[in-house]
Write a protein that holds these residues in place. Structure first.
Motif, PDB file in Angstrom:
ATOM      1  N   GLU A 209       0.841  -1.193   0.000  1.00 33.28           N
ATOM      2  CA  GLU A 209       0.000   0.000   0.000  1.00 33.28           C
ATOM      3  C   GLU A 209       0.873   1.238   0.000  1.00 33.28           C
ATOM      4  O   GLU A 209       2.010   1.222   0.488  1.00 33.28           O
ATOM      5  CB  GLU A 209      -0.910   0.018   1.238  1.00 33.28           C
ATOM      6  N   GLN A 210       0.337   2.332  -0.528  1.00 36.05           N
ATOM      7  CA  GLN A 210       1.052   3.603  -0.514  1.00 36.05           C
ATOM      8  C   GLN A 210       0.308   4.590   0.360  1.00 36.05           C
ATOM      9  O   GLN A 210      -0.902   4.763   0.244  1.00 36.05           O
ATOM     10  CB  GLN A 210       1.184   4.180  -1.927  1.00 36.05           C
ATOM     11  N   GLY A 211       1.048   5.234   1.257  1.00 37.67           N
ATOM     12  CA  GLY A 211       0.437   6.209   2.146  1.00 37.67           C
ATOM     13  C   GLY A 211       1.216   6.302   3.438  1.00 37.67           C
ATOM     14  O   GLY A 211       2.332   5.788   3.556  1.00 37.67           O
ATOM     15  N   ALA A 212       0.640   6.959   4.440  1.00 36.97           N
ATOM     16  CA  ALA A 212       1.279   7.083   5.748  1.00 36.97           C
ATOM     17  C   ALA A 212       1.346   5.713   6.405  1.00 36.97           C
ATOM     18  O   ALA A 212       0.331   5.018   6.525  1.00 36.97           O
ATOM     19  CB  ALA A 212       0.507   8.064   6.621  1.00 36.97           C
ATOM     20  N   SER A 213       2.524   5.302   6.833  1.00 39.57           N
ATOM     21  CA  SER A 213       2.731   3.932   7.296  1.00 39.57           C
ATOM     22  C   SER A 213       1.825   3.558   8.459  1.00 39.57           C
ATOM     23  O   SER A 213       1.199   2.497   8.447  1.00 39.57           O
ATOM     24  CB  SER A 213       4.202   3.729   7.677  1.00 39.57           C
ATOM     25  N   TYR A 214       1.741   4.412   9.498  1.00 37.73           N
ATOM     26  CA  TYR A 214       0.963   3.994  10.662  1.00 37.73           C
ATOM     27  C   TYR A 214      -0.532   3.954  10.364  1.00 37.73           C
ATOM     28  O   TYR A 214      -1.253   3.107  10.891  1.00 37.73           O
ATOM     29  CB  TYR A 214       1.267   4.856  11.893  1.00 37.73           C
ATOM     30  N   ASP A 215      -1.018   4.831   9.485  1.00 45.20           N
ATOM     31  CA  ASP A 215      -2.439   4.784   9.114  1.00 45.20           C
ATOM     32  C   ASP A 215      -2.781   3.470   8.427  1.00 45.20           C
ATOM     33  O   ASP A 215      -3.819   2.853   8.700  1.00 45.20           O
ATOM     34  CB  ASP A 215      -2.786   5.946   8.176  1.00 45.20           C
ATOM     35  N   LEU A 216      -1.912   3.027   7.531  1.00 45.56           N
ATOM     36  CA  LEU A 216      -2.175   1.806   6.781  1.00 45.56           C
ATOM     37  C   LEU A 216      -2.047   0.567   7.657  1.00 45.56           C
ATOM     38  O   LEU A 216      -2.818  -0.387   7.520  1.00 45.56           O
ATOM     39  CB  LEU A 216      -1.223   1.721   5.591  1.00 45.56           C
ATOM     40  N   ILE A 217      -1.081   0.575   8.566  1.00 46.66           N
ATOM     41  CA  ILE A 217      -0.945  -0.558   9.482  1.00 46.66           C
ATOM     42  C   ILE A 217      -2.154  -0.636  10.410  1.00 46.66           C
ATOM     43  O   ILE A 217      -2.715  -1.716  10.631  1.00 46.66           O
ATOM     44  CB  ILE A 217       0.362  -0.448  10.289  1.00 46.66           C
ATOM     45  N   VAL A 218      -2.573   0.504  10.944  1.00 48.55           N
ATOM     46  CA  VAL A 218      -3.751   0.531  11.826  1.00 48.55           C
ATOM     47  C   VAL A 218      -4.994   0.048  11.086  1.00 48.55           C
ATOM     48  O   VAL A 218      -5.818  -0.689  11.641  1.00 48.55           O
ATOM     49  CB  VAL A 218      -3.955   1.945  12.399  1.00 48.55           C
ATOM     50  N   GLU A 219      -5.149   0.434   9.831  1.00 50.64           N
ATOM     51  CA  GLU A 219      -6.301  -0.003   9.046  1.00 50.64           C
ATOM     52  C   GLU A 219      -6.300  -1.521   8.894  1.00 50.64           C
ATOM     53  O   GLU A 219      -7.335  -2.176   9.049  1.00 50.64           O
ATOM     54  CB  GLU A 219      -6.287   0.673   7.674  1.00 50.64           C
ATOM     55  N   GLU A 220      -5.144  -2.095   8.582  1.00 49.67           N
ATOM     56  CA  GLU A 220      -5.051  -3.553   8.437  1.00 49.67           C
ATOM     57  C   GLU A 220      -5.276  -4.267   9.772  1.00 49.67           C
ATOM     58  O   GLU A 220      -5.806  -5.376   9.813  1.00 49.67           O
ATOM     59  CB  GLU A 220      -3.697  -3.947   7.852  1.00 49.67           C
ATOM     60  N   MET A 221      -4.880  -3.644  10.871  1.00 47.64           N
ATOM     61  CA  MET A 221      -5.067  -4.258  12.187  1.00 47.64           C
ATOM     62  C   MET A 221      -6.532  -4.524  12.505  1.00 47.64           C
ATOM     63  O   MET A 221      -6.850  -5.415  13.301  1.00 47.64           O
ATOM     64  CB  MET A 221      -4.455  -3.372  13.276  1.00 47.64           C
ATOM     65  N   LYS A 222      -7.420  -3.768  11.900  1.00 46.70           N
ATOM     66  CA  LYS A 222      -8.851  -3.954  12.152  1.00 46.70           C
ATOM     67  C   LYS A 222      -9.311  -5.363  11.797  1.00 46.70           C
ATOM     68  O   LYS A 222     -10.312  -5.847  12.321  1.00 46.70           O
ATOM     69  CB  LYS A 222      -9.665  -2.930  11.347  1.00 46.70           C
ATOM     70  N   TYR A 223      -8.591  -5.995  10.890  1.00 43.59           N
ATOM     71  CA  TYR A 223      -9.024  -7.288  10.363  1.00 43.59           C
ATOM     72  C   TYR A 223      -8.038  -8.397  10.706  1.00 43.59           C
ATOM     73  O   TYR A 223      -8.007  -9.433  10.039  1.00 43.59           O
ATOM     74  CB  TYR A 223      -9.229  -7.181   8.848  1.00 43.59           C
ATOM     75  N   HIS A 224      -7.220  -8.173  11.731  1.00 48.69           N
ATOM     76  CA  HIS A 224      -6.254  -9.169  12.177  1.00 48.69           C
ATOM     77  C   HIS A 224      -6.307  -9.294  13.696  1.00 48.69           C
ATOM     78  O   HIS A 224      -6.679  -8.355  14.396  1.00 48.69           O
ATOM     79  CB  HIS A 224      -4.841  -8.797  11.719  1.00 48.69           C
ATOM     80  N   ASP A 225      -5.913 -10.454  14.178  1.00 51.12           N
ATOM     81  CA  ASP A 225      -5.943 -10.714  15.621  1.00 51.12           C
ATOM     82  C   ASP A 225      -4.686 -10.231  16.322  1.00 51.12           C
ATOM     83  O   ASP A 225      -4.704  -9.984  17.527  1.00 51.12           O
ATOM     84  CB  ASP A 225      -6.102 -12.223  15.872  1.00 51.12           C
ATOM     85  N   LEU A 226      -3.596 -10.119  15.574  1.00 50.52           N
ATOM     86  CA  LEU A 226      -2.314  -9.763  16.181  1.00 50.52           C
ATOM     87  C   LEU A 226      -1.425  -9.102  15.138  1.00 50.52           C
ATOM     88  O   LEU A 226      -1.391  -9.535  13.983  1.00 50.52           O
ATOM     89  CB  LEU A 226      -1.629 -11.028  16.718  1.00 50.52           C
TER      90      LEU A 226
END
Length: 284
Positions: free
Chosen positions: A97-114
């Motif tokens: 993905e392209q964009g601000a790193s922490y925003d994209l990681i936080v977005e993906e965290m919504k759909y992961h357990d860890l």
């Protein structure tokens, strides 16, 4: 139970360690892994220092080269991740993905357990030595627990759980219990850094630790010890206890109110993130 694990990929040396931790957990739970490479080019303008009209064309050329290099590094990270997990027979998906790193990681965290991430992750692939606040922002704003690993892999059999009765500490304790990343047969050392030296302070500390112990026992954890550490700066006391006990993992709360400049952690968490020699399990 863990069924989806997110691995934040970075060129640092601890990313292969994060991948190894993730593979072991995935095999344990028959979980899938997501390797996330973030093309974060938000720092390029400041890196090249574009000036007046005479430097605009040159600056644009440098910007393009740095952006291309960032994308190339992201592709290499994903390829390395893919090769490793496929060799281990683990289900996976690869995300760039392209964009601000922490925003994209936080977005993906919504759909992961860890989330599993290296401590030294910087995420500006075009400036690998530049420090970022990505990890602090991810732990503060994320919606799933985070396993922060160092440069060395280790099997987890002995765990320190730091517990002071606060909401952040309780969230991390409950997340660890509910996810069961390392089963129930591990040895757990519950610790509390004393607020003072009076008998009332000691009684308060032992009461809080006893409540945490009862909670763990209700969830069928059997090998539990409790210890009140003498009064002092909590991060330093916990580090001293780590050196004494040599745990494989430390569980602690991630405080969102910072006492340290540029960190979204609390001072204790920041101290441990910076200095711990063993992985840390935190929950937002």
């Amino acid at each position: 139970m863990i069924k989806r694990i997110l691995v934040a990929l970075d060129p640092d040396e601890d990313t292969p360690v994060a991948t190894r931790f993730s593979i072991r957990l995935a095999k344990r739970f028959d979980a899938s892994l997501t390797g996330l490479a973030v093309v974060d080019i938000s720092n390029i303008h400041s890196a090249i220092g574009i000036g007046g009209y005479g430097t605009e064309i040159y600056g644009r050329q440098i910007w393009t080269e740095m952006a291309d290099e960032t994308r190339r590094i992201a592709e290499n990270l994903l390829n390395s991740f893919k090769q490793r997990v496929e060799k281990e027979g683990v289900r996976h998906r690869d995300v760039k993905e392209q964009g601000a790193s922490y925003d994209l990681i936080v977005e993906e965290m919504k759909y992961h357990d860890l989330l599993v991430v290296g401590r030294d992750s910087h995420f500006f692939y075009n400036q690998p030595d530049r420090d970022t606040d990505t990890l602090a922002n991810v732990v503060k704003k994320g919606v799933s627990p985070t396993l922060v690993v160092m440069n060395e892999y280790r099997s987890v059999e002995n765990v320190i759980i730091t517990f002071d009765g606060s909401a952040p500490a309780a969230r991390s304790l409950k997340a660890f219990v509910h996810l069961l990343p390392y089963g129930k047969d591990i040895e757990i050392d519950l610790v509390y850094v004393a607020d003072g030296e009076s008998s009332e302070d000691m009684d308060k500390a032992m009461t809080i630790l006893k409540q945490a112990e009862d909670y763990l026992k209700e969830h069928n954890f059997r090998y539990i010890s409790k210890e009140v550490l003498e009064k002092g700066e909590p991060g330093e006391r916990i580090m001293e206890h780590q050196k004494k006990r040599s745990p494989d993992l430390t569980v602690l709360g991630a405080h969102s109110v910072s006492a340290v400049k540029r960190a979204a952690f609390g001072s204790t968490t920041h101290h441990l993130i910076t200095n711990s020699e063993v992985p840390l399990f935190l929950s937002p």
